[in-house]
Design a protein around this motif. Structure first.
Motif, PDB file in Angstrom:
ATOM      1  N   GLU A  53      20.379  -8.209  74.614  1.00  0.00           N
ATOM      2  CA  GLU A  53      20.751  -6.803  74.510  1.00  0.00           C
ATOM      3  C   GLU A  53      21.591  -6.321  75.678  1.00  0.00           C
ATOM      4  OE1 GLU A  53      17.181  -4.586  74.044  1.00  0.00           O
ATOM      5  OE2 GLU A  53      16.581  -5.685  72.242  1.00  0.00           O
ATOM      6  N   GLY A  54      21.742  -7.162  76.692  1.00  0.00           N
ATOM      7  CA  GLY A  54      22.608  -6.813  77.813  1.00  0.00           C
ATOM      8  C   GLY A  54      21.940  -6.065  78.939  1.00  0.00           C
ATOM      9  N   SER A  57      20.684  -9.942  83.253  1.00  0.00           N
ATOM     10  CA  SER A  57      21.563 -11.102  83.361  1.00  0.00           C
ATOM     11  C   SER A  57      20.925 -12.155  84.255  1.00  0.00           C
ATOM     12  CB  SER A  57      22.904 -10.719  83.988  1.00  0.00           C
ATOM     13  OG  SER A  57      23.426  -9.564  83.399  1.00  0.00           O
ATOM     14  N   ASN A  76      20.958  -5.404  84.653  1.00  0.00           N
ATOM     15  CA  ASN A  76      22.397  -5.204  84.497  1.00  0.00           C
ATOM     16  C   ASN A  76      22.685  -3.761  84.099  1.00  0.00           C
ATOM     17  OD1 ASN A  76      25.058  -5.223  83.902  1.00  0.00           O
ATOM     18  ND2 ASN A  76      24.965  -6.861  82.382  1.00  0.00           N
ATOM     19  N   HIS A  79      26.100  -2.707  81.286  1.00  0.00           N
ATOM     20  CA  HIS A  79      26.360  -3.086  79.900  1.00  0.00           C
ATOM     21  C   HIS A  79      26.213  -1.886  78.961  1.00  0.00           C
ATOM     22  CE1 HIS A  79      25.891  -5.204  76.018  1.00  0.00           C
ATOM     23  NE2 HIS A  79      26.655  -6.123  76.580  1.00  0.00           N
ATOM     24  N   SER A 138      31.388  -0.445  77.488  1.00  0.00           N
ATOM     25  CA  SER A 138      29.939  -0.511  77.313  1.00  0.00           C
ATOM     26  C   SER A 138      29.468   0.487  76.261  1.00  0.00           C
ATOM     27  CB  SER A 138      29.253  -0.229  78.643  1.00  0.00           C
ATOM     28  OG  SER A 138      29.641   1.039  79.134  1.00  0.00           O
TER      29      SER A 138
END
Lengths: 401, 401
Positions: A53-54, A57, A76, A79, A138
DNA sequence: CGACTTTTTCCATAACTCGAAATAAGAAGT
DNA sequence: ACTTCTTATTTCGAGTTATGGAAAAAGTCG
């Protein structure tokens, strides 16, 4: 309250893992498992989803003490992004921010003469343009709005704001139907106290923020949760009566704190002194132009040791100190933060109030009390809006849905 | 915070079912399933366990509208019991109670001259005898103790109580090791506000209880949760300053509310009036014996319309009203309850304060505010102790363990 | 290069909820 | 009295998720 099913346990574990990475990261899977009491396999599958899902990381190997190197994970923040809106009584701020509450793009518009429902139209108009900017990669999580006044954040309604003339404006519903995104709405002071906790230097679960500006407001955090009260009207610190023989306030009460220590009160005291011919450095700072007397000038006079400014400061500190001691006795907070145009960088005031507290508050309640200056810059209300959204996005509650 | 596993979902569902039966029972399994969004099979297995443990009983068939009659379930409050202890500054109450906070057996002992650690010894001594009573069939869940003063309920320590001379007494640990049962410890005012919500007529999630007795205290409930503050020192309503030019209080502050409206303040005003020769019905009520002037006498004088009592009442109501309006502005509660020796049955005071509120509080905050008299009898603090234990026993929290 | 460590992944198992079906029990109509 | 319908409860197999152990991967150290 939610029922117990498989979705619940998964969401809870996912939330625990994500927040642990957010706050303690970079960190390995195995450390996440140990520190949360969750099995490594469960952590692995949660992390897998979070990476997909971002939100998380892998940033490469960490150091080892004789075995395989751990793969470090970090949060992260870039994103996704969010839109923050801060409405004040005089202007409107729009920003695109990342998930660490950093401002990526910002716009500011003065609100003058715009009242009532028109404020919402004004917002929509500028937001339309702001949202259609190019180059945003994003994904947007939603829009978070902060407004002064009494706000029902659960229903997304601005119940009451005198200066903007807003009355039962269902801002959340309006924006959600227009933009098809989730919308959050919160009182500005409440949002800032959340921000001081999450993104400032006051990471306390029981925290009170006091803002002195054209009015006097507060945001109160109890056990990591905002104090809203029944209608969202809690924290009306400025309408605490400190003098039963004082003048009647528009709120219905008498001798409200607001009428003694807000900028309006200070300003009128300065004017009285000036017209009665008292000498003060404020004259030099403004060149005698009364319209140029603003909080910054007053604070500069204070720093220069101007007698009039110091006298007024003393009086303000006395009133504020008494009110704050009452707050301490009622809430027993861990920390108190001073902010707002009049509070920010006003070290003289901070020190005077600190003295008052040390003299008048119960020892057991003040001994390890932290009392300091706001740690957020001028974007405080935007960071606040972000904090409101992020608290809901990353927090876990049995109440929702 | 707990992790998500199978035990969590089971405990949560069990807790939802049990509390639903407690509050809405008698009720059938199928209704429990529908109203909680849980499947019938899950409800069935939860109920099976609850019956086995004695918390729930089947009471026979209910009525049907054309099908099989439901088997009604009810909460069974008598299969377990608990021990409640209420320590006040002048006496100690012990009681065995059922799970609906009904007193089954009670004992009372005056505390005179017992101070500090000796209070704990005094308690243990009488508790020993009380616990060895015969004929108790049901199983004991634990001991719940309420004490005035600053109490760290999470750690089970009486931090600070002037009148009993207690200072950092680890009461919970002492009792747990002696009796081998779970022990709860809470401030008396906090316990009573919980009791007013659970067992009185004030079933509000945002509730404030104000007690006027020899001191002035408060218990504050926010979102169903007690406001403790950092050290458990929240709610020191009596040490709210209402007069910056007032006399210095032992707490360090000046012009504390406590010194204007507690029984001591009223008593001294009566004495002053009497010695200055003012005529009042209090003389007739006490036969001129000053030592017989107690709160009940003052309230009787009020009921009879005695001028002196009414004058004092007016003054008290003014101070109390102002302080309560400040409370309303800070907390925006749903309901406010008046209690304590001076508050209980003092309709005259209630009405005067109500008038003050209607005149001075912000309309939006007071319009649907409930303001009334305590609904618990003289066992209020025992019911409070029970409420503390039961809230923990039946409530569900992600924080514990 | 081999023995040992640490981290990650994989897989069979256990625990729990869920939904459907079966069973139980009564209501209503004939 | 019998059948049919309705509602409540129980049973059972399926689905979902965490778990613990084994295996694999990837190091460290001598």
């Amino acid at each position: 309250m939610r029922k117990g099913d498989h979705r619940l346990i998964q969401e809870l574990n996912r939330s625990k893992v994500l927040n642990h990475i957010r706050r303690e990261g970079p960190i390995s899977r195995i450390a996440l498992a140990k520190q949360n009491g969750i099995s490594p396999s469960t952590v692995a599958s949660a992390v897998q989803e979070l990476i997909k899902e971002g939100y998380v990381s892998e940033i490469g190997p960490g150091s080892s003490s004789g075995g395989r190197k751990p793969i470090l994970l970090r949060f992260n923040p870039d994103h996704h992004h969010l839109i923050a809106v801060a409405i004040t009584n005089s202007r409107m701020l729009l920003a695109r921010m990342n998930l660490e509450a950093r401002v990526l793009a910002k716009a500011e518009y003065p609100i003058s003469g715009v009242k009532g429902e028109a404020v919402a139209e004004f917002l929509v108009e500028h937001l339309d343009r702001f949202l259609t900017e190019d180059g945003v990669q994003s994904t947007c999580i939603g829009i978070s709005v902060t407004v002064p006044g009494i706000v029902r954040s659960d229903e997304g309604i601005v119940l009451y704001n005198t200066k903007l003339g807003m009355n039962r404006v269902p801002l959340k519903r309006m924006l959600e139907s227009r933009y098809g995104m989730k919308v959050w709405l919160e009182n500005d002071m409440n949002s800032v106290v959340l921000a001081e906790r999450q993104f400032g230097k006051y990471a306390y679960a029981n925290l009170i923020y006091i803002s002195i500006g054209d009015g006097l407001g507060s945001g109160i955090l109890i056990n990591e949760t905002l104090l809203h009260g029944k209608h969202g009207g809690a924290g009306e610190f400025g309408h605490t009566s400190v003098n039963r023989g004082g003048v009647r306030c528009e709120c219905g009460n008498v001798g409200c704190l607001d009428s003694y220590i807000s900028w309006m009160a200070v300003y009128s005291r300065i004017l009285t002194a000036l017209t009665s011919g008292r000498t003060t450095q404020i004259n030099e700072l403004t060149g005698g132009d009364y319209t140029r007397i603003v909080p910054e000038v007053y604070k500069e006079a204070l720093r220069r040791g101007d007698r009039l400014a110091l006298d007024i400061n003393e009086e303000v500190a006395d009133h504020l100190g008494a009110a704050i001691v009452n707050l301490i006795n009622m809430f027993n907070p861990e920390a108190l933060v001073l902010g707002g145009e009049m509070g920010r960088d006003n070290e003289a005031l901070l020190e005077k109030v600190r003295l008052y507290i040390n003299k008048h508050a119960m020892p057991i309640l003040r001994e390890d009390l932290v009392f300091g200056m706001t740690s957020l810059g001028e974007d405080d209300k935007l960071i606040g809006a972000a904090a409101v959204l992020l608290q809901d996005l990353f927090g876990f509650s049995l109440m929702e849905s």
